[in-house]
Write a protein that holds these residues in place. Structure first.
Motif, PDB file in Angstrom:
ATOM      1  N   TYR A  10      -6.847   1.849  -2.562  1.00 39.78           N
ATOM      2  CA  TYR A  10      -6.067   0.807  -1.891  1.00 39.78           C
ATOM      3  C   TYR A  10      -4.883   1.402  -1.141  1.00 39.78           C
ATOM      4  O   TYR A  10      -4.583   1.012  -0.011  1.00 39.78           O
ATOM      5  N   GLY A  11      -4.202   2.369  -1.745  1.00 42.94           N
ATOM      6  CA  GLY A  11      -3.013   2.922  -1.138  1.00 42.94           C
ATOM      7  C   GLY A  11      -3.257   4.064  -0.175  1.00 42.94           C
ATOM      8  O   GLY A  11      -2.335   4.478   0.539  1.00 42.94           O
TER       9      GLY A  11
ATOM     10  N   ARG B 139       0.833  -1.204   0.000  1.00 44.80           N
ATOM     11  CA  ARG B 139       0.000   0.000   0.000  1.00 44.80           C
ATOM     12  C   ARG B 139       0.868   1.255   0.000  1.00 44.80           C
ATOM     13  O   ARG B 139       0.562   2.233  -0.695  1.00 44.80           O
TER      14      ARG B 139
END
Length: 280
Positions: free
Chosen positions: A82-83, A14
């Protein structure tokens, strides 16, 4: 930066995703920036091209290209979520909302059992005009893939983009309202011409709105131009006329922005250190 790059492989996935989506210095970060900018411009160009009478074969190729770019942007959006450190904040971030709206019409046509031509009618066409707003993401910070720009240059870029955005979005909405009803508005180019003439107060009168929605779009575009363009321009003038400041941050109170030769913070008086040329 070199140390940060060398640590990417050992970090959480991530963190690596977030780093490269925000990075403007490493080769990978620059490549991502250039690729996304090129796709943004191409995405807008496809929307414009689809308003012109083209052959069935070319129309099918444009649709395939639109789908491919939309899927790339969908992957980018999912990777940003997501990150992100705070996924809720990222989800409701204005830039993220624009990202979703820009690809929503195409994704709906893919998911719902309707023909591809449905992307050119009704509310789907209206949503598609926000694609140009994706370009604002590149003015979020002063760092670009070609280097760091000054605050004044960044504000000038935002002013130019604001003007182009008002013209483009107003033209897209005007085309949506008038196309098929107004014989003088057959393509996006006709609508863009009308908007430029109307917002610059020239008013040739060769194209006029014939629908209530078209008149409403015209009024809204003129008001937006009156409000947003002077506001952006005033910030540029303020930047150019205000005393020169540096980005040095006071270690005591955190104030950023001091005179180039300041040795003490102008807010709390704490000692600050900065290098400057005293030869003048």
């Amino acid at each position: 930066m070199a140390e940060q790059v060398s640590d990417r492989a050992g970090e959480d996935p991530r963190d690596a995703v977030r780093f490269y989506l925000l990075d403007h210095r490493t080769p990978v970060g620059k490549t991502i920036d250039v690729a996304l900018l090129a796709l943004d411009v191409l995405f807008v160009a496809v929307f414009v091209a689809e308003t012109y009478p083209v052959g069935d074969r070319f129309a099918a190729e444009l649709w395939t290209l639109e789908v491919a770019i939309s899927l790339v942007f969908l992957v980018e959006y999912l990777l940003r979520l997501y990150g992100a450190r705070d996924r809720t904040a990222e989800l409701f971030d204005p830039y993220s909302v624009v990202d979703v709206l820009s690809i929503l019409p195409t994704l709906l046509v893919l998911v719902l059992p309707v023909p591809a031509v449905a992307a050119n009618v009704g509310f789907l066409r209206v949503i598609r005009v926000v694609r140009v707003l994706r370009l604002y993401r590149f003015t979020r910070e002063r760092e670009f893939f070609f280097g760091t720009v000054s605050p004044g240059t960044l504000r000038a870029m935002k002013l130019l983009l604001t003007v182009l955005t008002i013209f483009f979005v107003a033209a897209g909405l005007f085309y949506t309202a008038e196309q098929g009803v107004n014989p003088d508005v057959r393509t996006f180019g006709d609508a863009f011409y009308f908007v430029v003439v109307a917002l610059t107060t020239v008013g040739f009168g060769d194209i006029v709105p014939v629908t209530g929605a078209g008149r409403l779009v015209t009024v809204a575009a003129i008001l937006a131009g009156i409000i947003l363009i002077p506001w952006q321009a005033s910030r540029i003038v303020k930047q150019w006329t205000s005393p020169e400041r540096t980005d040095v941050t006071c270690p005591a109170c955190g104030l950023t922005g001091h005179a180039p030769d300041a040795s003490h913070c102008r807010a709390c008086g704490a000692v600050i250190y900065q290098e400057y040329d005293g030869s003048d």
